[in-house]
Design an enzyme around this catalytic site. Sequence first.
Site, PDB file in Angstrom:
ATOM      1  CB  SER A 274      -1.008  -0.285   1.199  1.00 15.61           C
ATOM      2  OG  SER A 274      -1.801   0.955   1.132  1.00 15.61           O
TER       3      SER A 274
ATOM      4  CG  HIS B 254      -4.483  -1.064  -0.368  1.00 17.13           C
ATOM      5  ND1 HIS B 254      -4.068  -0.752   1.068  1.00 17.13           N
ATOM      6  CD2 HIS B 254      -4.805  -2.393  -0.558  1.00 17.13           C
ATOM      7  CE1 HIS B 254      -4.521  -2.103   1.519  1.00 17.13           C
ATOM      8  NE2 HIS B 254      -5.031  -2.990   0.633  1.00 17.13           N
TER       9      HIS B 254
ATOM     10  CG  ASP C 263      -5.282  -5.955   2.693  1.00 22.94           C
ATOM     11  OD1 ASP C 263      -5.869  -7.156   3.056  1.00 22.94           O
ATOM     12  OD2 ASP C 263      -5.591  -5.436   1.549  1.00 22.94           O
TER      13      ASP C 263
END
Lengths: 193, 282
Positions: A14, A41, A134
Amino acid sequence: MATTPNHIIVIGGSSGSLPIIKEILDRLQKPFTCTIAIVVHRLRNVHSDLSKVFVQKKTFKLHEPEDKELIVRGNVYLAPANYHLLFEGKESFCLDYSEPIWYSRPSIDVTFSSAAHAFGKNTLAILLTGANADGAEGCHTVLKNGGTVLVQNPEESAFDAMPKAAIERNKNCIVCSVEEIIEKTQSFINKIP
Amino acid sequence: MAFAINMKIEPQPLNDEALQEIVTLIQTQHGYDFSNYAKASFTRRVERVMELAELKSVYDLKFQLTNNKQFFPFFLQNITVNVTEMFRDPAFYKELSEKVIPVLATYPYIKIWHAGCSTGEEVYSLSILLKEAGLLDRCKIYATDLNPLNLEKAKTGILSTKQMRDYTQNYLQAGGKSEFSNYYTARYDSVIIAKELRKNVVFSQHNLVTDGVFNEFQLICCRNVMIYFNRHLQNRAYDLFYNSLSHLGFLTIGAKESLLFSPIKQKFDAVSAASKIYRRID
């Protein structure tokens, strides 16, 4: 060479991960003999040229797969914005528009877990810098199915929440510098028959 | 920054055999056929239902499906993906306005099928565009879904205010010509879609797996439904759409869905390859 792959490399990241993914892709030997799927992301509902960012030198091809697209050995794939990317066996991709996980769609957890179910011990998962948790659960599924997990050293990560969460959840993951990630990934690729 | 990781007890992973048993059970007991759903996403949904219902084994799931009358509606509600938004993929709606709606305007009466409409957000988006083109009064939109609870919710036209800001953004990007707030009335935490946008919409249950042609349409929208099907079932659905379209009728599918893997592609022309708008030419 059979086109359906037996091995998979999945990369998740990310905040701060784009230059690192680019470096990994640039420095691995070409042509790729392994399939690579990348999940980062990203914003939804906007036009994006992210796929072009990764391939400035045009030494390999990268694209966002469509639903039920056949997986080809040696290709690099990028999870499309606003969909989860799953593997329908080793043969094709399968997209999913269900709830975001950790506020993210595509979710790293979803792709990692799905890769682990499809490719089992032939899965190499790489988790990079990022600002939420995540990926931790996905890494867990990869390890449980006999795969390998490399996590970027939190001390060297621009945002350490993501690698830290994964390390906390998984005692068996390998904590690496970017240099070591490239080395280990290359040796994973070299061992593929 | 630290995150609490949910250290829950993991339910046993579903193997192919267990999944097959569940599919067969649902088919014989409840009449829904999930046998040709894409395995990867369907397995995830079943696991999610088990997690939500706190079922620890496949046996427990089968027990509930067989013996608990209230369980199946809950199962159906959570097995289908009911995530949607207004003006999802604004670029698509822009293309639709520019390339399809002017052609629809040439028909005296316009029939549209929105297949897999979920809770109706995209149906009302289309109503808004038709309204702005001055066509809504001579349109009939048939909005279908396999899930009766979704249809109930869609019919009410009530949405949460939470996402209206995102939707307004989408509406503007889609080239909306008016004020988005003209199309709803807000009160407390909810908004209701204006009556004029709802009156030409017929909501009805239809299952793309088992049901057939029920009318002839100038436009069929079926976006992000077929990603849950395997190729075999996708081909069935494409055949159904082909047979439900008038000559030179339009078919639109999701941004990452593709006609290319289906033999029916020869009977369609791409109006906009990027936005997945096709036209029946044969």
